[in-house]
Motif scaffolding. Structure first.
Motif, PDB file in Angstrom:
ATOM      1  N   LEU A  28       0.715  -1.021   0.140  1.00  0.00           N
ATOM      2  CA  LEU A  28      -0.095   0.124   0.437  1.00  0.00           C
ATOM      3  C   LEU A  28       0.765   1.289  -0.142  1.00  0.00           C
ATOM      4  CD1 LEU A  28      -3.225  -0.666   2.003  1.00  0.00           C
ATOM      5  CD2 LEU A  28      -2.485  -1.607  -0.055  1.00  0.00           C
ATOM      6  N   LYS A  29       1.744   1.363   0.855  1.00  0.00           N
ATOM      7  CA  LYS A  29       3.329   2.438   0.582  1.00  0.00           C
ATOM      8  C   LYS A  29       3.036   2.322  -0.978  1.00  0.00           C
ATOM      9  CE  LYS A  29       5.825   3.335   3.777  1.00  0.00           C
ATOM     10  NZ  LYS A  29       7.323   3.053   4.803  1.00  0.00           N
ATOM     11  N   MET A  30       3.284   1.581  -1.251  1.00  0.00           N
ATOM     12  CA  MET A  30       3.944   1.336  -2.801  1.00  0.00           C
ATOM     13  C   MET A  30       3.280   2.539  -3.924  1.00  0.00           C
ATOM     14  SD  MET A  30       7.288   0.556  -3.391  1.00  0.00           S
ATOM     15  CE  MET A  30       7.679   0.194  -4.565  1.00  0.00           C
ATOM     16  N   PHE A  31       1.937   1.806  -3.318  1.00  0.00           N
ATOM     17  CA  PHE A  31       1.019   2.370  -3.924  1.00  0.00           C
ATOM     18  C   PHE A  31       0.786   4.154  -4.174  1.00  0.00           C
ATOM     19  CE2 PHE A  31      -3.793   3.289  -5.050  1.00  0.00           C
ATOM     20  CZ  PHE A  31      -3.878   3.134  -5.891  1.00  0.00           C
ATOM     21  N   ASN A  32       0.999   3.905  -3.096  1.00  0.00           N
ATOM     22  CA  ASN A  32       0.483   5.323  -2.175  1.00  0.00           C
ATOM     23  C   ASN A  32       1.875   6.061  -3.087  1.00  0.00           C
ATOM     24  OD1 ASN A  32      -1.630   5.571  -1.290  1.00  0.00           O
ATOM     25  ND2 ASN A  32      -0.471   4.625   0.589  1.00  0.00           N
ATOM     26  N   TYR A  33       3.060   5.517  -2.801  1.00  0.00           N
ATOM     27  CA  TYR A  33       3.951   6.374  -3.327  1.00  0.00           C
ATOM     28  C   TYR A  33       3.901   6.855  -5.169  1.00  0.00           C
ATOM     29  CZ  TYR A  33       8.889   7.285  -4.931  1.00  0.00           C
ATOM     30  OH  TYR A  33      10.027   7.831  -5.103  1.00  0.00           O
ATOM     31  N   GLY A  34       3.713   5.530  -5.469  1.00  0.00           N
ATOM     32  CA  GLY A  34       3.670   5.868  -6.642  1.00  0.00           C
ATOM     33  C   GLY A  34       2.160   6.973  -7.487  1.00  0.00           C
ATOM     34  N   HIS A  35       1.236   6.574  -6.256  1.00  0.00           N
ATOM     35  CA  HIS A  35       0.369   7.919  -6.608  1.00  0.00           C
ATOM     36  C   HIS A  35       0.553   9.052  -6.570  1.00  0.00           C
ATOM     37  CE1 HIS A  35      -3.185  10.360  -6.325  1.00  0.00           C
ATOM     38  NE2 HIS A  35      -4.111   9.747  -6.653  1.00  0.00           N
ATOM     39  N   ARG A  36       1.355   9.498  -5.588  1.00  0.00           N
ATOM     40  CA  ARG A  36       2.548  10.993  -5.766  1.00  0.00           C
ATOM     41  C   ARG A  36       2.677  11.838  -6.630  1.00  0.00           C
ATOM     42  NH1 ARG A  36       3.538   9.406  -0.140  1.00  0.00           N
ATOM     43  NH2 ARG A  36       4.933   9.337  -0.938  1.00  0.00           N
ATOM     44  N   LYS A  37       3.983  10.620  -7.408  1.00  0.00           N
ATOM     45  CA  LYS A  37       4.780  10.628  -8.486  1.00  0.00           C
ATOM     46  C   LYS A  37       3.910  10.608  -9.626  1.00  0.00           C
ATOM     47  CE  LYS A  37       8.632   9.853  -8.388  1.00  0.00           C
ATOM     48  NZ  LYS A  37      10.555  10.882  -8.061  1.00  0.00           N
ATOM     49  N   GLY A  38       3.075   9.780 -10.044  1.00  0.00           N
ATOM     50  CA  GLY A  38       2.225  10.205 -11.089  1.00  0.00           C
ATOM     51  C   GLY A  38       1.247  11.373 -11.329  1.00  0.00           C
ATOM     52  N   TYR A  39       0.481  12.146 -10.043  1.00  0.00           N
ATOM     53  CA  TYR A  39      -0.339  13.007 -10.368  1.00  0.00           C
ATOM     54  C   TYR A  39       0.919  14.574 -10.149  1.00  0.00           C
ATOM     55  CZ  TYR A  39      -3.783  17.024  -7.925  1.00  0.00           C
ATOM     56  OH  TYR A  39      -4.882  17.928  -7.568  1.00  0.00           O
ATOM     57  N   ASN A  40       2.194  14.116  -9.432  1.00  0.00           N
ATOM     58  CA  ASN A  40       3.275  15.519  -9.807  1.00  0.00           C
ATOM     59  C   ASN A  40       3.557  15.605 -10.928  1.00  0.00           C
ATOM     60  OD1 ASN A  40       2.871  16.060  -7.512  1.00  0.00           O
ATOM     61  ND2 ASN A  40       4.671  15.320  -6.703  1.00  0.00           N
ATOM     62  N   PHE A  41       3.694  13.899 -12.158  1.00  0.00           N
ATOM     63  CA  PHE A  41       3.853  13.805 -13.310  1.00  0.00           C
ATOM     64  C   PHE A  41       2.850  14.689 -14.274  1.00  0.00           C
ATOM     65  CE2 PHE A  41       2.352  11.508 -17.098  1.00  0.00           C
ATOM     66  CZ  PHE A  41       3.891  11.691 -17.984  1.00  0.00           C
ATOM     67  N   HIS A  42       1.705  14.342 -13.842  1.00  0.00           N
ATOM     68  CA  HIS A  42       0.638  14.897 -14.955  1.00  0.00           C
ATOM     69  C   HIS A  42       0.123  16.498 -14.789  1.00  0.00           C
ATOM     70  CE1 HIS A  42      -3.737  15.735 -15.865  1.00  0.00           C
ATOM     71  NE2 HIS A  42      -2.792  14.960 -17.617  1.00  0.00           N
ATOM     72  N   GLN A  43       0.511  16.862 -13.441  1.00  0.00           N
ATOM     73  CA  GLN A  43       0.819  18.313 -12.998  1.00  0.00           C
ATOM     74  C   GLN A  43       0.905  18.670 -14.341  1.00  0.00           C
ATOM     75  OE1 GLN A  43      -0.815  19.986 -10.886  1.00  0.00           O
ATOM     76  NE2 GLN A  43      -2.759  18.576 -10.522  1.00  0.00           N
ATOM     77  N   ASP A  44       3.407  19.100 -13.930  1.00  0.00           N
ATOM     78  CA  ASP A  44       3.988  18.754 -14.468  1.00  0.00           C
ATOM     79  C   ASP A  44       4.016  19.240 -16.162  1.00  0.00           C
ATOM     80  OD1 ASP A  44       5.565  19.260 -11.791  1.00  0.00           O
ATOM     81  OD2 ASP A  44       6.898  18.058 -12.264  1.00  0.00           O
ATOM     82  N   VAL A  45       3.202  17.969 -16.784  1.00  0.00           N
ATOM     83  CA  VAL A  45       3.232  17.923 -17.860  1.00  0.00           C
ATOM     84  C   VAL A  45       2.162  18.930 -18.734  1.00  0.00           C
ATOM     85  CG1 VAL A  45       4.175  15.569 -18.481  1.00  0.00           C
ATOM     86  CG2 VAL A  45       1.776  16.267 -18.565  1.00  0.00           C
ATOM     87  N   TYR A  46       1.060  18.944 -17.896  1.00  0.00           N
ATOM     88  CA  TYR A  46      -0.124  20.046 -18.121  1.00  0.00           C
ATOM     89  C   TYR A  46       0.261  21.131 -18.158  1.00  0.00           C
ATOM     90  CZ  TYR A  46      -4.349  22.179 -16.713  1.00  0.00           C
ATOM     91  OH  TYR A  46      -5.246  23.163 -17.833  1.00  0.00           O
ATOM     92  N   LYS A  47       1.031  21.304 -17.367  1.00  0.00           N
ATOM     93  CA  LYS A  47       2.011  22.643 -17.855  1.00  0.00           C
ATOM     94  C   LYS A  47       2.435  23.240 -18.750  1.00  0.00           C
ATOM     95  CE  LYS A  47       2.569  23.172 -12.543  1.00  0.00           C
ATOM     96  NZ  LYS A  47       2.944  23.266 -10.792  1.00  0.00           N
ATOM     97  N   MET A  48       3.153  21.581 -19.293  1.00  0.00           N
ATOM     98  CA  MET A  48       4.303  22.300 -20.215  1.00  0.00           C
ATOM     99  C   MET A  48       4.225  22.196 -21.762  1.00  0.00           C
ATOM    100  SD  MET A  48       7.397  20.653 -18.558  1.00  0.00           S
ATOM    101  CE  MET A  48       6.768  19.373 -18.322  1.00  0.00           C
TER     102      MET A  48
END
Length: 328
Positions: free
Chosen positions: A294-314
């Motif tokens: 579950l920690k790995m899932f939550n860690y992946g979630h943070r990475k995926g969320y931040n990744f998409h936020q960044d590509v949305y801006k660029m």
């Protein structure tokens, strides 16, 4: 009539077993049709479909090669003759009562969506931490591993939240799906993951916010295959990453991302307290390895969320895609 829509891509062996389970349905064949939508397969998918045309006389093969699960879903939706649409993944095996139970539920004109159990079918002996996750019961009377899209409710038919009806076993009235604007993007290949959306969750949200009725029926259940490749920490990380992309898409599309940086002290204290008690509870209920998954899932979630936020801006293409009115 019921229209069963099965998008598929390069999983001919799984598709064969899914279609075999539909042949064994107790609902008369004249009451349903099956639309298999090939999303660009290069294996023997077409031969498998052809082999079932005599057993399923209402079987239609379609070809929709554009990337994304939503492409196959929409192709089936638009071609369907039925008033009730049943979307299924190609890696399920349905109970013989599946379609008959779905039809029974929709005899109530107030019912907009129907779901059933998604039992796990482990294709290899699962590690103990997977079994521990599946054995864990919560206080609502059901058990689930969302990262594997498996859930088991009680044995009686009950009204449930539409958010508990997942894409591998998703029945809905066609006019409701059209009113929702169809599905949002889902199932994008890895090189196009920035164009992932929130899939059927958007439709569930529309049903919930419209106060429409969604029911669970135990007869409307399927077995969902869990291969060895999904019983790893890396898979849980990737599922978390994908979910993070989906949640970022939802927040950006609805404008709720504005609240992610809310400076309210009360809000931040509440969120941290809630997270602390959730993690503490999970530690008590789960073994060390299960909690790590579950920690790995939550860690992946943070990475995926931040990744998409960044590509949305660029990326202007991503911004246009996120705010597109509909995807069919």
């Amino acid at each position: 009539m019921i229209s069963v829509v099965i998008p598929t891509r390069n999983r001919a062996d799984f598709l064969n077993l899914a279609l075999k389970s539909i042949v064994q349905q107790t609902l008369p064949g004249c009451d349903f049709e099956v639309l298999v939508v090939d999303n660009g397969s290069i294996d023997r998918t077409s031969q498998v479909i052809s082999a079932y045309k005599s057993a399923l006389f209402n079987l239609t093969a379609m070809y929709a090669p554009e990337p994304g699960l939503h492409t196959g879903r929409h192709a089936g939706m638009e071609a369907a003759k039925g008033e009730i649409l049943v979307f299924a993944d190609d890696d399920i095996e349905a109970l013989p009562t599946w379609l008959k139970s779905i039809k029974k539920c929709f005899s109530d004109p107030l019912v907009a969506m129907v779901g059933g159990n998604n039992y796990p079918m482990f294709l290899q002996n699962p590690p103990k931490w997977i079994l521990n996750l599946w054995k864990r019961h919560n206080f609502s009377g059901y058990r689930a591993i969302p990262a594997l899209s498996v859930v088991e409710f009680c044995k009686a038919s009950i009204e449930i939240s539409p958010y508990w009806v997942w894409g591998c076993n998703f029945a809905i009235r066609k006019d409701v799906l059209l009113a929702a604007g169809g599905f949002h993007p889902d199932g994008m290949p890895e090189d196009l993951i920035r164009f992932r959306g929130d899939g059927e969750t958007h439709v569930s949200r529309f049903v919930a916010e419209s106060n429409m009725k969604c029911v669970f029926h135990p007869g409307a259940s399927v077995y969902h295959k869990i291969p060895a490749s999904r019983m790893t920490y890396q898979y849980f990380f990737q599922r978390g990453f994908n979910q993070g992309v989906s949640d970022s898409y939802t927040d950006l599309r609805t404008g709720k991302h504005q609240f992610k940086h809310d400076s309210s002290v009360v809000r931040r204290v509440y969120q941290k307290s809630r997270k602390f008690f959730r993690l503490a509870t999970e530690r008590l209920l789960l073994c060390k390895d299960s909690f790590y998954a579950l920690k790995m899932f939550n860690y992946g979630h943070r990475k995926g969320y931040n990744f998409h936020q960044d590509v949305y801006k660029m990326d202007a293409d991503v911004r246009e895609w996120v705010h597109r009115e509909r995807y069919y």
